[in-house]
Write an enzyme that holds these catalytic residues in place. Structure first.
Site, PDB file in Angstrom:
ATOM      1  N   GLN A  19     -70.820  32.148  22.452  1.00 46.82           N
ATOM      2  CA  GLN A  19     -70.714  31.067  23.432  1.00 46.82           C
ATOM      3  C   GLN A  19     -70.469  29.711  22.783  1.00 46.82           C
ATOM      4  OE1 GLN A  19     -75.104  31.426  24.353  1.00 46.82           O
ATOM      5  NE2 GLN A  19     -74.859  29.199  24.425  1.00 46.82           N
ATOM      6  N   CYS A  25     -74.873  30.181  27.895  1.00 46.01           N
ATOM      7  CA  CYS A  25     -75.533  31.494  27.787  1.00 46.01           C
ATOM      8  C   CYS A  25     -75.654  32.140  29.160  1.00 46.01           C
ATOM      9  CB  CYS A  25     -76.910  31.353  27.168  1.00 46.01           C
ATOM     10  SG  CYS A  25     -78.000  30.294  28.122  1.00 46.01           S
ATOM     11  N   HIS A 160     -82.984  30.066  27.449  1.00 44.41           N
ATOM     12  CA  HIS A 160     -81.818  30.834  26.989  1.00 44.41           C
ATOM     13  C   HIS A 160     -81.750  32.138  27.754  1.00 44.41           C
ATOM     14  CE1 HIS A 160     -78.659  32.021  24.318  1.00 44.41           C
ATOM     15  NE2 HIS A 160     -79.326  32.998  23.747  1.00 44.41           N
ATOM     16  N   ASN A 176     -77.350  39.183  22.622  1.00 44.34           N
ATOM     17  CA  ASN A 176     -77.238  37.728  22.639  1.00 44.34           C
ATOM     18  C   ASN A 176     -75.752  37.354  22.626  1.00 44.34           C
ATOM     19  OD1 ASN A 176     -77.912  35.028  22.556  1.00 44.34           O
ATOM     20  ND2 ASN A 176     -78.996  35.121  20.594  1.00 44.34           N
TER      21      ASN A 176
HETATM   22  C1  LIG Z   1     -79.651  24.027  25.700  1.00 40.15           C
HETATM   23  C2  LIG Z   1     -79.202  24.831  26.904  1.00 40.15           C
HETATM   24  C3  LIG Z   1     -78.105  24.099  27.678  1.00 40.15           C
HETATM   25  C4  LIG Z   1     -78.662  26.178  26.392  1.00 40.15           C
HETATM   26  C5  LIG Z   1     -78.314  27.091  27.537  1.00 40.15           C
HETATM   27  C6  LIG Z   1     -77.938  28.479  27.033  1.00 40.15           C
HETATM   28  O1  LIG Z   1     -76.772  28.399  26.269  1.00 40.15           O
HETATM   29  N1  LIG Z   1     -79.457  27.258  28.428  1.00 40.15           N
HETATM   30  C7  LIG Z   1     -79.269  27.276  29.745  1.00 40.15           C
HETATM   31  O2  LIG Z   1     -78.209  27.082  30.302  1.00 40.15           O
HETATM   32  C8  LIG Z   1     -80.512  27.581  30.551  1.00 40.15           C
HETATM   33  C9  LIG Z   1     -80.415  29.011  31.008  1.00 40.15           C
HETATM   34  C10 LIG Z   1     -81.523  29.320  32.005  1.00 40.15           C
HETATM   35  C11 LIG Z   1     -81.191  30.599  32.719  1.00 40.15           C
HETATM   36  C12 LIG Z   1     -82.847  29.369  31.303  1.00 40.15           C
HETATM   37  N2  LIG Z   1     -80.517  26.703  31.699  1.00 40.15           N
HETATM   38  C13 LIG Z   1     -81.366  25.708  31.749  1.00 40.15           C
HETATM   39  O3  LIG Z   1     -82.227  25.478  30.930  1.00 40.15           O
HETATM   40  C14 LIG Z   1     -81.165  24.821  32.943  1.00 40.15           C
HETATM   41  C15 LIG Z   1     -80.458  23.595  32.426  1.00 40.15           C
HETATM   42  C16 LIG Z   1     -79.961  22.716  33.583  1.00 40.15           C
HETATM   43  C17 LIG Z   1     -79.308  21.495  32.972  1.00 40.15           C
HETATM   44  C18 LIG Z   1     -78.968  23.489  34.432  1.00 40.15           C
HETATM   45  N3  LIG Z   1     -82.444  24.476  33.531  1.00 40.15           N
HETATM   46  C19 LIG Z   1     -83.229  25.484  34.037  1.00 40.15           C
HETATM   47  O4  LIG Z   1     -82.932  26.663  34.105  1.00 40.15           O
HETATM   48  O5  LIG Z   1     -84.447  24.997  34.484  1.00 40.15           O
HETATM   49  C20 LIG Z   1     -85.385  25.989  34.903  1.00 40.15           C
HETATM   50  C21 LIG Z   1     -85.185  26.179  36.357  1.00 40.15           C
HETATM   51  C22 LIG Z   1     -84.732  27.406  36.833  1.00 40.15           C
HETATM   52  C23 LIG Z   1     -84.545  27.570  38.185  1.00 40.15           C
HETATM   53  C24 LIG Z   1     -84.808  26.532  39.066  1.00 40.15           C
HETATM   54  C25 LIG Z   1     -85.239  25.314  38.568  1.00 40.15           C
HETATM   55  C26 LIG Z   1     -85.428  25.117  37.222  1.00 40.15           C
END
Ligand SMILES: CC(C)C[C@@H](CO)NC(=O)[C@H](CC(C)C)NC(=O)[C@H](CC(C)C)NC(=O)OCc1ccccc1
Length: 213
Positions: A19, A25, A160, A176
């Protein structure tokens, strides 16, 4: 459900993808679950497009991060997802070009969430098909993982998404999306924690899988 399973043995897992440097991810995890169920239902293993989810899932935030639900909902609501060949990965978010693509899309009819913090439900789910699961990935132990059964140290702040594609008596087997040079050829074996816990590093906290036919 079987004592152990590895969906790679059933030809339901495409080669490990990468990715980076985009925080996508969530798209790779969802795509891997759709690739898996599509193989299980049709017998065909087709690499599908993370770029389409990156560009077109409006609930997620592109390379800044996204959601399991947003991306799998996009696939369910938008007639499926194009193949990787049709809509290849560009490592950054672009405008949504799904409508411009000609080829057939792989469709799903919906998705389900595995009951949280319930190891046996998750194991049963993986016994049926690959499942999107979460992990905490900013810790050095995870980042520098080289092999063996991972048991932390790690926090429980899931940041993640990966894809559970198998399990054995002692471990889950997760795909992963950090390329084949990370971990065990791109995979990680995570220690199974018994009972109603959140799982090692929170891996039982939030798990989704597509429904097809
Ligand atoms: C540093 C990150 C951008 C790295 C990436 C993976 O590449 N992580 C992610 O994209 C993770 C994946 C998630 C399924 C845990 N997403 C996140 O951490 C996102 C980030 C926001 C800006 C959309 N936030 C997020 O998932 O917050 C937890 C939550 C879940 C459901 C409802 C409310 C809150």
């Amino acid at each position: 459900y079987p004592e152990s399973i590895d969906w790679r043995d059933k030809g339901a897992v495409t080669p490990v993808k990468n990715q980076n440097p985009c925080g996508s991810c969530w798209a790779f995890s969802t795509v891997a679950t759709v690739e898996g169920i599509n193989k299980i239902r049709t017998g065909k293993l087709i690499s599908l497009s993370e770029q389409e989810l990156l560009d077109c899932d409006r609930r997620s935030h592109g390379c800044k991060g996204g959601y399991q639900t947003g991306s799998i909902q996009y696939v369910a609501d938008n007639g499926g997802v194009h193949t990787e060949k049709e809509y290849p990965y560009e490592k950054k978010q672009g405008k949504c070009r799904a409508k411009e693509k000609k080829g057939t899309k792989v469709q799903i009819t919906g998705y389900k969430r595995v009951p949280a913090n319930d190891e046996i439900s998750l194991i049963q789910g993986i016994g049926n098909q690959p499942v999107s699961v979460l992990h905490e990935s900013k810790g050095r132990a995870f980042q520098l993982y080289k092999g063996g059964i991972f048991n932390g140290p790690c926090g429980y702040k899931n940041d993640h998404a990966v894809t559970a594609i198998g399990y054995g008596k002692a471990q889950l087997l997760d795909k992963n999306s950090w390329g084949p040079n990370w971990g065990e050829k791109g995979y990680i074996k995570i220690k199974r924690a018994s009972g109603k816990s959140e799982g090692t590093c929170g891996v039982y906290k939030s798990s989704y899988f597509p429904i097809k036919g």
